[in-house]
Every structure is written in structure tokens, then in C-alpha cells.
Motif scaffolding. Structure first.
Motif, PDB file in Angstrom:
ATOM      1  N   TYR A 150       0.841  -1.210   0.000  1.00 34.54           N
ATOM      2  CA  TYR A 150       0.000   0.000   0.000  1.00 34.54           C
ATOM      3  C   TYR A 150       0.867   1.247   0.000  1.00 34.54           C
ATOM      4  N   LYS A 184      -1.949   0.372  -3.518  1.00 31.75           N
ATOM      5  CA  LYS A 184      -2.890  -0.748  -3.620  1.00 31.75           C
ATOM      6  C   LYS A 184      -2.357  -1.968  -2.876  1.00 31.75           C
ATOM      7  N   SER A 185      -3.203  -3.006  -2.755  1.00 34.86           N
ATOM      8  CA  SER A 185      -2.819  -4.184  -1.970  1.00 34.86           C
ATOM      9  C   SER A 185      -1.756  -5.006  -2.706  1.00 34.86           C
ATOM     10  N   ASP A 229      -2.592  -6.300  -6.098  1.00 37.89           N
ATOM     11  CA  ASP A 229      -2.594  -5.357  -7.229  1.00 37.89           C
ATOM     12  C   ASP A 229      -1.240  -4.689  -7.438  1.00 37.89           C
ATOM     13  N   THR A 230      -0.272  -5.065  -6.622  1.00 30.85           N
ATOM     14  CA  THR A 230       1.059  -4.447  -6.731  1.00 30.85           C
ATOM     15  C   THR A 230       2.010  -5.416  -7.404  1.00 30.85           C
ATOM     16  N   ASP A 251      -6.659   4.428 -11.933  1.00 29.09           N
ATOM     17  CA  ASP A 251      -7.182   4.096 -10.617  1.00 29.09           C
ATOM     18  C   ASP A 251      -6.494   4.968  -9.553  1.00 29.09           C
ATOM     19  N   THR A 278      -6.132   6.008  -5.106  1.00 33.94           N
ATOM     20  CA  THR A 278      -6.312   5.563  -3.728  1.00 33.94           C
ATOM     21  C   THR A 278      -6.720   6.765  -2.893  1.00 33.94           C
ATOM     22  N   THR A 288      -0.863   0.347 -10.188  1.00 37.36           N
ATOM     23  CA  THR A 288      -1.353  -1.031 -10.181  1.00 37.36           C
ATOM     24  C   THR A 288      -0.717  -1.795 -11.343  1.00 37.36           C
TER      25      THR A 288
END
Ligand SMILES: Cc1cc2nc3c(=O)[nH]c(=O)nc-3n(C[C@H](O)[C@H](O)[C@H](O)COP(=O)(O)OP(=O)(O)OC[C@H]3O[C@@H](n4cnc5c(N)ncnc54)[C@H](O)[C@@H]3O)c2cc1C
Length: 473
Positions: free
Chosen positions: A166, A171-172, A175-176, A322, A324, A424
Motif C-alpha cells: 500500500y 494498492k494491496s 494489485d502491486t 485508478d 487511492t 497497479t
């Protein structure tokens, strides 16, 4: 409606750090520049302001790659006034036991007792494997971190890796990409000479990391070997810092360096980019319009289609960008707490994650005498109720730092989008060229390199490079 038609060489839309660096550099190349900012003040996500005697920043900031990175290049070439940077310190992880340095090499992993020993061994093996595969050009760096991790790790270890993911990508770990961890951390990025980054053509839609991987596999192995030696020895200076006087000192250095020829108008929201035939001829706000040869857009690229008609394929790509959402809680403490007796930042990862920085430790004048200011940042879900997110975040702080509740004198919340695009896997970045020849883009959704202010600086260098190619500079 009253229109004031004034001629400029360049109009810059947006007065965040990307827009201001664009205005500074272009004006120093002799351009007559107008910068339009919709808010009442410039700075965007790079500023500071007072709350009950404490000077909070727009989020806790570590300014990175200052030794030879893009911001250093811009400062050396274009700044008349320099911010004074204070060495950043260290990255820590906080657990019930207190603070432990986050490992940045194999040696650190051995002693990093925050995670089970077996997991540490498996993680360092995975890291070594990734670097080996990369050296031989055999790494599919776009694969998710989660898929690359060895099986059978403990829940704590997954939570830790997730918190780091993150921090690096927004992202988590699902998604990384592996590349993001390798380049976003200092394992690879700092060991590669800067000039390798200069020649990289950032075609829209291309992943920067995959381009670099391809380039590196053909490049001398020296860079990688340095990574390995770093992994073994940790002889590395991160070249990270915090600007003395707060984040606004960086903003002020840009503003003080700005030639008097640059016109800045705040409270001016651009609602249309005016076009004639194939190119832009100026911009319009609700009350005025201005003509110019070139337009530089530094707002959310995703919003560009609301300013002018663009090809539908391009609009479709932009819609995939996208972001965050972050929540920062600034706590002004009545007294300095021993828990925050350090410079740098800390991560908490158990049962939720935060990233925190006691910024008044860099400069005591940021807090009233004898007091302390700490910023805690959380990634939040925009679909959730904000008040509940705030409450949950506060509870996590209380759990992580017992006793802090009695020390709180000031609480201030900020809800922001730290980067205009999260990095991402296969995430889209717009690049500096738009489909309209004389509209250029800059900002953190146009370049995927590094993060934050460093990424903003990369985007401005990229814009300057494109303008030089186009014989505008
Ligand atoms: C919580 C948090 C933590 C962070 N941590 C770090 C860190 O540790 N290190 C780091 O380097 N960076 C960090 N960042 C990120 C960094 O602050 C940003 O990446 C950087 O400031 C972005 O600059 P920008 O100019 O690209 O965008 P912005 O700051 O978003 O500026 C865009 C500007 O354009 C204006 N605008 C948009 N549309 C229009 C329009 N139509 N007309 C006129 N004006 C318009 C906006 O009002 C805004 O002022 C952090 C940010 C946050 C929020």
C-alpha cells in the motif's frame, strides 16, 4: 460574461507542485506563462497550514531521491532559492514491542524479529530469487507480489507485506507488481545510474517498470551487481529528507525562484480548453478566456475529457486510471512522547495499517514549544462511511500507541488522493503528450516512476524533453 483575451506562450492549468515546477522551468526558458489554479491558494497536495498553533502538512511527506533524482536536477538547474533539507532518518515498524527498523537488506532480515524466523528466511530467499531472475532478464516483474510470495507464510507476514505494498503503490499486494517493490524500494532503483532513465520513451500505456527491466537486461550488469552487494551490506544512503520549515518550504522555494514574468491566478477554475482545428488556442474559466500557443494540463488527466472533445479510445484508457483515497489524522500532542523520539516514519500493520511521521522532530517550530506533531496516514475505502473510517483509524492509533489519548490537544483530519494514479499492475499512465499536439500533460498520473513529489518532478522533466523534441524550447 466578460472575456479578457490576453496572449501567453504557455497556459498551465493547476498550481500543485507539478504545475508550479512547469511554470518555473518554462518561464526560465523564456516563455511568457500564465498559471491558473482553481483553489484560493497554490500548492495542491504540497503545502502546510496552521491548526491551533500546529503547522500541519498536506499529508506526512518524505522527499525522496534527492541525491541525484529528478527534483535535484530541477533544483540545480532552475531554483534560485533552495529549501533546506533535514536528513530523513529511518523507516520503522511498530509492534506491541516498540519500534524495529524495516529491513533493507539480507542482514536486516536475519534480525527482523517482528516476523517469524521461517518467514524471514522465505522472504529473503524470494527477494534474492527476484533479483537473480531480473539480472538474467527472466523476471515477469508484472506479476502480483502476492503470487510471487512463497506459500505458507503467517498471517502477520502477509499483513506486513500488504502494508508495504500500500505504501509503495497505493494498492494491496494483489494489485502491486513485483517490479514496484523492487524499484519502489531502494533494492534496485538507487543502484542504477540516472542517465538510463533519460532515454526511456514513455509511450502512453506502457509500463515504465517493464520498459526498464527490458533495458536493464541489455544494460551492463553493474547496476544489478550493486543491488546484490547492497542486499548483502546495506551500504546505502537513501538521499531522503524533510524540508526544514515544513512542506511549504519546498513550495516557497519554487515560488521565490519564479521569475516575475509568470502570472499566477488563484480562484480560477479552467472549465474549457479552447480549440481551433487540430490544436488548442487557449482556455476559458467562468469569467475569462486566455489565448496561448501551448497548454500544459496538471489536474487529474481523468478529468481532461470534461475540458475538450478527445478521441473515444483515449477517453476509454483514461477512465481506467485508478486512485487511492487516504485519510491523514494529525495529532498535536501536549508533550513530546518517548514513543515518537526518532526522525523518520513508522508503519503499523496489525489489524489495519498506518504510516506515521512525527514531523516536529525535524523542526521544533512546527509545534508550539515543548509539544509534538504527528501525522498518521491510512488508506481508506471511498465506498465506506467516512465517520466510521475516522473512528476505526483513531482506534488503531490508540491500540498502537497506548497512552496517546491523554496527550492529544489537537486533532485534524485530511481526506486526500495522494497520487493521481495508483501504480497497479498494468495500470494506465497518460504520458506527457495528449492527442492534441500543443496540449502537454504533467503530474503524477502521467509518469509511473517513483512516487509523489519525485514523480511530479519526473513528469516535468518528461514534459520539457517532449517540448525540446517538438522544437518549442
Ligand atoms: C497523505 C499524503 C502523503 C503523501 N506522502 C508523500 C511523500 O511521502 N513523498 C512524496 O514525495 N509525496 C507524497 N505525497 C504526494 C505528493 O504530495 C503529490 O504527489 C504531489 O503534491 C502532487 O502534485 P501535483 O501537482 O501533481 O498534483 P496536485 O497537488 O493534485 O495539484 C493539482 C492542482 O491542479 C488544480 N486543478 C485541477 N484542475 C483544475 C482546473 N480545471 N483548473 C484550475 N486548477 C485545477 C488543483 O486544485 C491542484 O491544486 C503525499 C500526498 C498525500 C496526500
Amino acid at each position: 460574461m466578460k472575456y479578457a483575451m490576453v496572449e501567453y506562450d504557455v497556459i498551465i492549468i493547476g498550481g500543485g507542485i507539478s504545475g508550479l515546477l512547469s511554470a518555473l522551468t518554462l518561464s526560465k526558458h523564456g516563455k511568457k506563462v500564465l498559471l491558473l489554479e482553481k483553489d484560493d491558494a497554490v500548492g495542491g497536495n504540497c503545502n502546510s497550514y496552521m491548526v491551533d498553533g500546529f503547522q500541519v502538512d498536506t499529508g506526512p511527506h518524505a522527499i525522496t531521491h534527492l541525491r541525484e533524482g529528478p527534483l535535484r536536477r530541477l533544483m540545480d538547474e532552475y531554483f534560485t532559492y533552495m529549501p533546506f533539507f533535514v536528513d530523513y532518518g529511518h523507516y520503522y515498524v511498530r509492534t506491541e514491542k516498540g519500534l524495529t527498523k524495516i529491513p533493507s537488506n539480507i542482514k536486516d532480515f536475519v534480525t527482523f524479529d517482528v516476523l517469524p524466523r521461517k518467514d524471514r528466511l522465505m522472504l529473503s530467499q524470494a527477494l534474492t530469487k527476484a533479483l537473480t531472475q531480473m539480472t538474467f532478464g527472466m523476471l515477469d516483474g508484472e506479476q502480483p507480489v502476492y503470487d510471487y510470495l512463497p506459500k505458507g507464510l503467517s498471517g502477520d507476514t502477509y499483513d506486513f507485506v500488504n502494508a508495504i505494498a500500500y505504501f509503495l503503490s497505493g494498492k494491496s499486494m494483489k494489485d502491486t507488481s513485483v517490479n514496484r517493490v523492487l524499484y519502489g524500494s531502494s533494492f534496485v532503483r538507487d543502484s542504477v545510474p540516472e542517465d538510463i532513465f533519460e532515454d526511456v520513451e514513455m509511450a502512453p500505456g506502457t509500463s515504465y517498470a517493464s520498459l526498464i527491466t527490458e533495458k536493464l537486461s541489455k544494460y551492463q550488469l553493474k547496476g544489478h551487481l550493486t543491488s546484490f552487494s547492497r542486499l548483502a551490506t546495506n551500504k546505502v544512503s537513501y538521499a531522503q529528507a524533510y524540508p526544514r520549515g515544513g512542506l511549504r518550504s519546498l513550495l516557497h522555494a519554487v515560488l521565490y525562484s519564479m521569475p516575475g514574468t509568470v502570472q499566477i491566478k488563484t480562484g480560477s477554475k479552467v472549465c474549457r480548453i479552447l480549440t481551433g482545428g487540430e490544436h488548442a488556442i487557449g482556455v476559458a474559466t467562468d469569467t475569462d478566456s486566455y489565448s496561448s500557443e501551448i497548454v500544459v494540463y496538471t489536474g487529474f488527466v481523468k478529468n481532461l475529457p470534461s475540458l475538450l472533445p478527445l478521441p473515444s479510445e483515449y477517453v476509454k484508457k483514461l477512465s481506467t486510471i485508478d486512485q487511492t483515497l487516504s485519510l491523514t489524522i494529525w495529532l498535536g500532542l501536549k508533550e513530546k512522547m518517548k514513543e515518537f523520539d526518532y526522525t523518520g516514519s513508522e508503519v503499523w500493520f496489525k489489524g489495519g495499517a498506518y504510516w506515521a511521521m512525527p514531523i516536529s522532530n525535524y523542526d521544533a517550530s512546527i509545534a508550539p514549544r515543548g509539544k509534538q506533531l504527528v501525522g498518521f496516514t491510512f488508506v481508506i475505502d471511498e465506498k465506506n462511511d467516512l465517520d466510521r473510517e475516522k473512528k476505526k483509524a483513531m482506534e488503531l492509533i490508540m491500540k498502537a500507541v497506548p497512552g496517546i489519548e491523554e496527550m492529544i490537544e489537537m486533532t485534524h483530519y485530511q481526506v486526500t488522493i495522494p497520487e493521481k494514479a495508483a501504480v497497479t499492475i498494468n495500470g494506465y499512465f497518460a504520458g506527457t503528450r495528449s492527442p492534441v499536439r500543443n496540449i502537454y500533460l504533467a503530474g503524477t498520473d502521467t509518469d509511473s516512476r517513483s512516487m509523489g513529489v519525485t514523480r511530479a518532478a519526473y513528469s516535468v522533466l518528461e514534459m520539457l524533453k517532449a517540448m525540446k523534441e517538438d522544437k518549442i524550447l
